[in-house]
Structure formats: C-alpha cells, structure tokens
Scaffold this active site. Sequence first.
Site, PDB file in Angstrom:
ATOM      1  N   SER A 288      47.282  43.652  -9.442  1.00  0.00           N
ATOM      2  CA  SER A 288      47.053  43.543 -10.845  1.00  0.00           C
ATOM      3  C   SER A 288      47.765  42.356 -11.245  1.00  0.00           C
ATOM      4  CB  SER A 288      47.016  44.826 -11.470  1.00  0.00           C
ATOM      5  OG  SER A 288      45.925  45.632 -11.307  1.00  0.00           O
TER       6      SER A 288
ATOM      7  N   LYS B  70      52.912  43.579 -20.530  1.00  0.00           N
ATOM      8  CA  LYS B  70      51.630  44.159 -20.376  1.00  0.00           C
ATOM      9  C   LYS B  70      51.582  45.512 -21.074  1.00  0.00           C
ATOM     10  CE  LYS B  70      48.680  45.911 -16.500  1.00  0.00           C
ATOM     11  NZ  LYS B  70      48.371  46.170 -15.291  1.00  0.00           N
TER      12      LYS B  70
ATOM     13  N   SER C 247      44.643  44.073 -13.074  1.00  0.00           N
ATOM     14  CA  SER C 247      44.304  44.297 -14.615  1.00  0.00           C
ATOM     15  C   SER C 247      45.153  43.756 -15.614  1.00  0.00           C
ATOM     16  CB  SER C 247      44.428  45.845 -14.385  1.00  0.00           C
ATOM     17  OG  SER C 247      45.879  46.375 -14.211  1.00  0.00           O
TER      18      SER C 247
END
Length: 597
Positions: free
Chosen positions: A210, A111, A186
């Site tokens: 997330s 990420k 996210s």
Amino acid sequence: MSVTSVDPRADTPVDINTVKDICSTLGVTIRDGEQDEYRRLLAVFHESAEEMMAMPDYIPPVDLQRFPRENVYYPEEKHNDHRAWAWRCSIQDKSDKSKLGLLAGKTVALKDVISVKDVPMLMGTEFVKGLIPSADATVTTRILEAGGHITGKAVCENLCHSGTSHSAATGPVENPFARGYSSGGSSSGSGALVALGEVDMSIGTDQGGSVRIPACNCGLVGLKPTFGLIPYTSCGSMEPTVDHLGPMTHTVWDNALLLEAIAGNDNIDDRSFGAPLPAAVPKYSKTLANLSRPKDLSGMKIGIISEALAIPVMDPRVRATFLHAAEQLKVLGATVSEVSIPFHLKGPMVWTGLSKTAEYVTKTSGAPGRRGHAMLELSGLIHDMEQENWDKAYVSTKNIYLNGAYAAKNFPHLLAKCTNLSRQLRDAYDAALAEYDVLITPTLPYIATSHSKTDDTPLPKIAKQVGLTSATCGFNLTGHPALTLPIGKLEIQEGPLKGSGVKLPVGLQIVGKWFAEETVFRVALFARAPEEFLELAMTGSGPACQTHSLKVLNPTAQKHPRAAAEYEVEEDEKLAEQATLPLAYLPLKWRVEESET
C-alpha cells in the site's frame, strides 16, 4: 496463575448459568461438583475486569504548546479536486529546536490512519465514524521534531482494504496523470498529493503493497522499509505482523532523508524492538551524499526473480520495460542475472491466508494483546459490529469478515500454518540474498486501471485488483525492505482514455536484506535520475512541471535473454520504446537527443 481473590461480591452478576453458557460456547462441560467453584473464579475475574474498564485510559501526553493544531478543517471540493485530502491542518514546531532539523522546510501529508491528536481520522470509510485521536503517533512526533510541517491527512482507501483508489467513502482519488484512473491504494492520497506537488513528501502504510502501489501508479519513490524500522505506534493496524509505515517522495534523496528522520525503535511498539535506537539509525542521506563514484555500480550483484516475470496477469509491455531497465543496470557496472525462487509464487496465497484470518481476529476481539499503545477508541468503534456498520462496509471488508469467520470454523489452524509458511518464504528470499546484494521485480504487473463504477457489484470491483500485489505482498510477510521507483510510462489500453496516447508509470521494485536500506537506496539512486521524471500530465490543479522527451538515436545495448526468447527483437524494441524512460536509464554509450516540451 494470578488470582486476586476467591471470594466474589454477593451482588455479582455471574451465576451458574453464566458458566454453563460459556461452556456451551466452548463445547465442553464441567462436573456438577465444580461448577460453583468455577463460578466464583469467574466472578472475581468479572470484578477485576469491570474495575479496570472503569479506569481512565492512559493517554500519552502531546506537547500542544510546541506543536499546536492550527487551521484544522475539512477541505472543500474546489480545493481538493483530486479528492486526495482527507483533512487539512497546519502543525509545525513553534520553538527553535527543529530549525536545523532534517525536515526543516518540508511539507508532509500523513495517511489518514496515522494518529494526529485532535485531527479527525476518517480512514476512508463510513464503516466507523467520529474517530478523533487523543494522541500523536510516534511518526507524527518525529516528523515535527525534525522540522517537518504537517499540512494535512491524506485519503486512504476504505479501511485500507483496496489496492486501487475507488473505494474511499469521500470518492475516488484521481491519478495525477489521468483522471478516471487509479492512483493506487491503499495510500492513495499520499501518492497523489506528492505527485501533484501539493506536499513535498508523505507517509503511507503498507500491509501488502500500500506504499509501493500508489508510488508506482503516481511515478514516485516509495519504500516499505524493514519490518519494525519505523515504529507503528498509534497507527491503524490491519494485522501487526505485516504492518509497515513508509516514505513516499519524488526523489531517492528525499526518501532517505525522511526515513532517517522517522526510523528507530521507540521502545513502545513491539514491532520496532529489533530496530536500532534513533541515535544509531544509519545516516542514509549522508551516505548517499558521500558516495565517491555516484555513477558506478561495479561489484553490485542484482538478481531478477524469474517467477515475478511469469505471472499470468503480467502485461508484456511492463515485462519488456522492466527487462530494458535491468539492462541499464549492467551499463552502470552491476552484474545482473536471473534467480529462481519458486516459493515466490506462493507468497500471495500465504499473505491472503494470514491477513484475512488475523485481521478477522483483531476486528472481532478488539485490540490484540501486544506491547505498544492500543487505539482503544478505534477498537470500540469497530467491535461489536452491527448491521449498520456492515451495510457501510466496502466489499473487501465484508470479504475479510466472511473469509475469517469461515476459516475460524473450518480451518482453525490456518493462521498458524501461514505464519510458518511466511518463515519459509523469508528463508527462500534470504537464500537468494546470500548470493545477491538486492533482488528486483516489476513493482506491479500492469499500469493503473480505470476506476470501477460506483454501482458495480462486488466482483467487478475486486476484478480491478486481481494479481496486483503479486510482487509486493510477499515482502510484507517476510519483512524485507522493498522500494519502488519509476522506470518509464506506457500508453493506456483500457477505460475511457484508451487510444488517447496518455501514458501511466511503470515501476521497478528493489528488495534488500533486513536493515540494508542503504544498499537499496544506492541501487535506486543510480538507477534513476529523479529530476527527469517530474512529468505530470495533469488535467486539474497542481504545479506545471518542465518535462523532457528523450529520443534514442543509436541503441546498442544487448537485449535481456528472456526478452529475446519471448519476443522477436523488433517487437521487444517496440515494446521498450513505448515507455518514456528517465535519462539515467539510457546507457551512457547511447546518443540521446533531448528536447524540452
């Protein structure tokens, strides 16, 4: 109190007016006879602070000879049609030390809030620009040392402030099953890339769901481990008490393998100080491999959190699919019953109060004073905020600033109160887990939604996420391990593909005791046949996967009491059958007809 001197330099910029200005900010006064003495003390502090800020920052070394940064580039749109890649690179061990590592031969995406030295970090935003980390995160180093091949950074939502995948400055991340729909946030790119088969596994961050939201939306296994089990060193923080890193994979086995490679106290990040040292981390994958009865959950007690099924935004089809899946755990030998945890319903409220006030403090005051490695270059970009930053901020980011500033003035003790309420929530879950081995809930109350429009005003963008984290965010407050896995797919009923017959995944969340990931994996492994869920209804690039359809010929399992009470039997069957169920979720006594499609 430590004071290096009481005699400041003659050229100090600190004068009586400086002291008066600070007192005015604090809303206090100092007696006239003491003002000069406090001026001298403040001037000495100023000199020390000035000297320290002039020192070179401490940058942890990175072995670039062993782990060189190669082929670093921003991907063209034609090679990134789901907009899931933030940056591409190739980083792997050039020595022989990791050839037999746990992750040897595995490709991994990180990420884009996880530091990789010399690889730009976009964080999904234009709120800040130009960040190029000077060090590797602990998790980056551990993946490389275990033989993993890092092939790029995955898009994250705008400063990690969205549970849906429309907010990144680089454009919406497309759901692998349905363009125009959310891949979850996210860690949106982290989920999409694994689901598309572009990497074997990925790492996301999880402050309110997330990892689990995109894993659920993309039909993956996603784990938010026990708080601190994976060190958060050199990763972009939202609020340290809810920060988690987590693996996202196709299979439970790979999830266990990746966790095993990256878990353990790094003696740097204070979040990880309660975790075992790496050498003492359980051999999760070996434990799964050595199970003598891999189809037997006898003796396992599983509790359904009743309140998780009662939230207003719950899609009744998701509820029915979840309850149907829970019945199949009984077929495998587990004892499954409901448990009431009333304070579960307050979890989202407590999470909101804590996260917004605490993140506002972090963003306006710089890096928090904790043991660890402060990402000073990131703090310098965020604080002080100017109008240009504000104009580029996503709606949720602006909302955090507004809520935080309002709370600082009107509810100055809100953060402390939410901290105590978080402990109350943890005690409530712990009380239930004293009776049950794991707790289960639907991961999300509804399937992935369509993207909001680019020119939507704030409320329509936020409306796409109402209630989304109802079952996930509480476990960030309490730190319990929570894993999502797919249990079926349901037809889209809103947006551009309404009525098309396209289906999107539904997830089941398994929650365990602190540091009981082995138990969570055990239930997840037996509750799912991962090989049967590699179905990607893709409309763009990516591998074509063989899929299966299962037709139930003679279902005889009893219905869950709640389902029977809320629906007519025929309606419950209709709802459950709308889900495409993985093979392992069908009772062994059912006759199934399997056909390749």
